[in-house]
Design a protein around this motif. Structure first.
Motif, PDB file in Angstrom:
ATOM      1  N   GLY B 401       0.764  -1.244   0.000  1.00  9.62           N
ATOM      2  CA  GLY B 401       0.000   0.000   0.000  1.00  9.62           C
ATOM      3  C   GLY B 401       0.794   1.293   0.000  1.00  9.62           C
ATOM      4  O   GLY B 401       0.214   2.374  -0.125  1.00  9.62           O
ATOM      5  N   ALA B 402       2.120   1.219   0.176  1.00  9.85           N
ATOM      6  CA  ALA B 402       2.893   2.461   0.231  1.00  9.85           C
ATOM      7  C   ALA B 402       2.897   3.162  -1.119  1.00  9.85           C
ATOM      8  O   ALA B 402       3.051   2.525  -2.165  1.00  9.85           O
ATOM      9  N   LYS B 403       2.700   4.487  -1.081  1.00 11.31           N
ATOM     10  CA  LYS B 403       2.680   5.247  -2.333  1.00 11.31           C
ATOM     11  C   LYS B 403       3.861   6.219  -2.413  1.00 11.31           C
ATOM     12  O   LYS B 403       4.361   6.510  -3.491  1.00 11.31           O
ATOM     13  N   ILE B 404       4.224   6.723  -1.251  1.00  8.92           N
ATOM     14  CA  ILE B 404       5.287   7.716  -1.195  1.00  8.92           C
ATOM     15  C   ILE B 404       6.489   7.087  -0.497  1.00  8.92           C
ATOM     16  O   ILE B 404       6.332   6.360   0.483  1.00  8.92           O
ATOM     17  N   LEU B 405       7.669   7.353  -1.032  1.00  8.30           N
ATOM     18  CA  LEU B 405       8.890   6.861  -0.399  1.00  8.30           C
ATOM     19  C   LEU B 405       9.627   8.037   0.225  1.00  8.30           C
ATOM     20  O   LEU B 405      10.011   8.974  -0.486  1.00  8.30           O
ATOM     21  N   ILE B 406       9.777   8.007   1.532  1.00  7.41           N
ATOM     22  CA  ILE B 406      10.523   9.080   2.198  1.00  7.41           C
ATOM     23  C   ILE B 406      11.983   8.660   2.321  1.00  7.41           C
ATOM     24  O   ILE B 406      12.275   7.590   2.854  1.00  7.41           O
ATOM     25  N   ALA B 407      12.870   9.508   1.823  1.00  5.53           N
ATOM     26  CA  ALA B 407      14.301   9.235   1.925  1.00  5.53           C
ATOM     27  C   ALA B 407      14.986  10.465   2.505  1.00  5.53           C
ATOM     28  O   ALA B 407      15.252  11.417   1.789  1.00  5.53           O
ATOM     29  N   PRO B 408      15.264  10.457   3.804  1.00  2.73           N
ATOM     30  CA  PRO B 408      15.806  11.655   4.440  1.00  2.73           C
ATOM     31  C   PRO B 408      17.320  11.781   4.273  1.00  2.73           C
ATOM     32  O   PRO B 408      18.051  11.998   5.239  1.00  2.73           O
ATOM     33  N   CYS B 409      17.793  11.624   3.047  1.00  7.38           N
ATOM     34  CA  CYS B 409      19.226  11.735   2.761  1.00  7.38           C
ATOM     35  C   CYS B 409      19.362  12.044   1.277  1.00  7.38           C
ATOM     36  O   CYS B 409      18.669  11.455   0.453  1.00  7.38           O
ATOM     37  N   HIS B 410      20.236  12.967   0.939  1.00  7.52           N
ATOM     38  CA  HIS B 410      20.368  13.389  -0.459  1.00  7.52           C
ATOM     39  C   HIS B 410      20.823  12.271  -1.385  1.00  7.52           C
ATOM     40  O   HIS B 410      20.250  12.059  -2.445  1.00  7.52           O
ATOM     41  N   ASN B 411      21.876  11.574  -0.979  1.00  7.98           N
ATOM     42  CA  ASN B 411      22.374  10.498  -1.829  1.00  7.98           C
ATOM     43  C   ASN B 411      21.337   9.406  -2.006  1.00  7.98           C
ATOM     44  O   ASN B 411      21.113   8.909  -3.104  1.00  7.98           O
ATOM     45  N   CYS B 412      20.708   9.023  -0.892  1.00  9.32           N
ATOM     46  CA  CYS B 412      19.658   8.000  -0.971  1.00  9.32           C
ATOM     47  C   CYS B 412      18.569   8.477  -1.922  1.00  9.32           C
ATOM     48  O   CYS B 412      18.084   7.724  -2.764  1.00  9.32           O
ATOM     49  N   HIS B 413      18.195   9.727  -1.751  1.00 13.80           N
ATOM     50  CA  HIS B 413      17.119  10.311  -2.543  1.00 13.80           C
ATOM     51  C   HIS B 413      17.416  10.175  -4.032  1.00 13.80           C
ATOM     52  O   HIS B 413      16.602   9.647  -4.797  1.00 13.80           O
ATOM     53  N   SER B 414      18.578  10.616  -4.450  1.00  8.11           N
ATOM     54  CA  SER B 414      18.932  10.550  -5.873  1.00  8.11           C
ATOM     55  C   SER B 414      19.081   9.113  -6.339  1.00  8.11           C
ATOM     56  O   SER B 414      18.652   8.758  -7.440  1.00  8.11           O
TER      57      SER B 414
END
Lengths: 219, 444
Positions: B401-414
């Motif tokens: 059910g997850a729709k949004i992925l939260i990544a509280p780190c720049h490298n992880c995010h990219s």
């Protein structure tokens, strides 16, 4: 035959114990000197609380994620190390020898149990051998020295077992048993068996880093 | 007629490595390897190498190993075997091609995420050994081109992105003006000595993610935080020199950062949602400078949001509706213990958090960190092929059910953005601040 026996159980045994104890001290002290000379900061991160937390956690069967992932190996590894250390220390025959020489003695394992524990060590060595041969990730990092180490560890237990039953060539086997035990003792400080000395230290350091600095679990 | 599908062996061309190896001689290689392994390293390296019993139990910790169908070449110890063991065994007598491959392994096939340190029964720090290999390659001038360029930027400008001093100030003032359209009294206070907090970010924020500065300014303003940002070099907390093995530049960059905070006489440095920068100021850079812990307390964004929400400095109008999942970045979770605080914050601002598994300290790496994404386009597929397991993990969370992925780190995010597209996962990826800004109470 008798003179060989006297030699391996006399001067050679002394030599083995001196090399074992001296070697262990040498390895530990030289590591400490190296820390002192180049990485003194390590001391400032060491925490007794988190060192013990980590060592205790990793000395408890199935207390870590990786142990739960490998249940068979976990059981074998724990049984192996416990039997490996306890059997020679509390074997009736060994304690009797000490008693005859120095009039010192301590509690001994029932003979049937000691026999089972010996077999556990040998079986565990076979397990480790098969694992090295069969598991690709282990085989990839295995060198000849790993097989030799395994043989060094298994030999005193195999020969000890045969001596106990006095099946064939008692004298020869006894000499081989003593010799292999001596080889193993000397190998501990000078081969990767030195993890007996160093593993608690690396564990303590990683435990201290994870507990004290990273505030995270290391299991 | 169609041709048979042949899986082509991808040959990566990296100028940094190609040109670098041309300048090598056998003597130089040997001299540098021995300088690092005998001179610079000490008891840790020795104990790690001597203690390893070649059991292979670290293998399953590594996302590269898991993603390559358990190919032992990608196991942590397998990578040590291909690099450090050989160097030690040959006493530094290895070929230029060996160095090239070692650089590739250490710089692009290991994210230094230290997950394997939690799987080794002896607690051997394999990431440390990989960083030691990078150090050797750096001293030999054989570092992937893109990340080397970034390290050059640090050396020249004290920031990661070749941002000029006036561009930095200009960007802050631009974002201040933008935000004043929303909150007319809002300021981004520059050079305010004696403020409680210095807010620091990584170079890419002013370069191409200026909205993050905007959001941070709004959060600070609404929470009534006594804060400032420097108008001088030293504002950037990022550090790719740390990952190339260029410890000297790492030290210069960190010194500039800490000295800037000291000059502004702040009590604390609060940093944006970045993982490697946290490692640099909290773990590696401070130590290189001789500080056991950071000389000025460092507060990561997750920790800071936690504090603001708990102290009711920020209140939430209406929680974020769509179900989210949370990626635990290695450097702040395994490296900073912020797992529970991250969950507190996410639960405070979102209606539903669907955990991915494994999570917290055991989360799979993004495969971008440790400087790998900074090695640039030549290695994009190294990251994609090397992290199939992440896609599977994210897909499982999505199927619940997850729709949004939260990544509280720049490298992880990219990195996760790339994984998301490559594997067609269909997530929307956000920073915590994206959501926090959206759902917090703001003056009407």
């Amino acid at each position: 035959m008798h003179s060989i026996y006297n030699f391996v159980s006399g001067p050679l045994a002394w030599l083995a114990f001196i090399l074992f104890i001296g070697g262990c001290l040498y390895r530990l002290i030289s590591l400490m000197v190296l820390v002192h000379r180049k990485e003194k900061f390590i001391y400032s991160y060491m925490s007794l609380k988190y060192s013990l937390r980590s060592i205790f956690r990793w000395s408890t069967p199935f207390a870590t994620e990786n142990m739960r992932r490998h249940p068979a190996l976990t059981i074998v590894a724990f049984a192996f190390h416990i039997c490996l250390i306890l059997t020679p220390l509390f074997l009736l025959a060994h304690v009797t020898l000490i008693e005859e020489s120095w009039n010192l003695s301590w509690w001994t394992l029932p003979e049937g149990l000691a026999e089972i524990m010996t077999l556990i060590v040998v079986a565990a060595c076979v397990f480790f051998l098969v694992r090295r041969l069969v598991n690709p990730e282990v085989r990839y990092v295995t060198s000849v020295s790993d097989y030799i180490l395994l043989a060094i560890v298994a030999a005193p237990f195999i020969t000890g077992f045969l001596v106990y039953y006095q099946w064939f060539g008692y004298q020869t086997l006894l000499i081989l048993h003593i010799l292999s035990g001596e080889v193993m003792l000397v190998a501990i400080p000078f081969t990767r068996l030195s993890h007996m000395l160093f593993a608690p230290l690396t564990r303590a350091y990683m435990g201290s880093e994870f507990g004290g600095v990273r505030h995270a679990r290391d299991w | 007629m169609t041709e048979a599908a042949v899986k082509e062996e991808k040959k990566i061309t990296d100028e940094g490595l190609e040109v670098g190896v041309q300048n090598l001689t056998a003597e130089r290689i040997q001299k540098v390897i021995n300088r690092v392994l005998k001179g610079e390293s000490g008891a840790r390296l020795k104990a790690y190498v001597d203690t390893c019993v070649h059991c292979g139990l670290c293998s399953e910790a590594c996302h590269y190993y898991l993603s390559h169908d358990k190919d032992p070449q990608y196991s942590p110890v397998g990578k040590v075997k291909q690099t450090l063991w050989k160097m030690l065994k040959a006493r530094g007598n290895v070929s230029a091609d060996f160095i090239k491959r070692a650089s590739e392994i250490a710089s692009t096939e290991c994210n230094a995420c230290k997950r394997c340190a939690m799987y080794c029964p002896f607690g051997i720090d394999i990431a440390y050994m990989m960083l030691t290999v990078r150090r050797i390659c750096h001293l030999l001038g054989v570092t992937p081109l893109y990340i080397q360029d970034t390290a050059h930027s640090h050396a020249v400008t004290m920031n990661q992105m070749w941002i000029k001093d006036d561009e930095w100030i200009d960007t802050l003032q631009w974002q201040e003006e933008e935000a004043q359209a929303e909150i007319p009294t809002l300021r981004i206070p520059l050079e305010r000595e004696g403020a409680d907090i210095m807010y620091s970010v990584i170079g890419p924020e002013p370069k191409f993610q200026a909205q993050l500065l905007y959001q941070a300014a709004v959060i600070m303003d609404v929470a009534g935080v006594d804060w400032t940002m420097p108008a001088t070099p030293g504002w950037d907390n990022s550090d790719m020199a740390m990952y190339t093995g260029d410890n000297e530049i790492m030290g210069r960059v960190k010194r500039a950062h800490f000295e800037t905070a000291a000059r502004l006489r702040v009590n604390r440095i609060v940093m944006g949602e970045c993982g490697h920068a946290f490692r640099s100021v909290y773990d590696m850079g401070n130590r290189w400078l001789g500080w056991r812990m950071p000389p000025i307390p460092i507060v990561h964004a997750i920790d800071f949001y936690y504090e603001l929400i708990q102290n009711k400095k920020i209140t939430i109008t209406e929680k974020f509706k769509e179900p989210v999942t949370l990626h635990d970045p290695c450097n702040v979770i395994r490296g900073g213990g912020l797992a529970e605080k991250a969950r507190y914050v996410v639960n405070a601002i979102c209606e539903e958090l669907i955990e991915m598994h494994p999570n917290r300290e055991h989360n799979y790496c993004c495969c971008a960190g440790g400087g790998v994404i900074n090695c640039g386009p030549p290695y994009k597929m190294t990251r994609m092929d090397g992290n199939r397991i992440k896609a599977e993990q994210l897909f499982a969370a999505k199927s619940r059910g997850a729709k949004i992925l939260i990544a509280p780190c720049h490298n992880c995010h990219s990195g996760l953005e790339d994984i998301n597209h490559h594997y067609g996962l269909g997530y929307e990826i956000k920073f915590i601040s994206d959501i926090l800004y959206e759902v917090m109470d703001k003056p009407a």
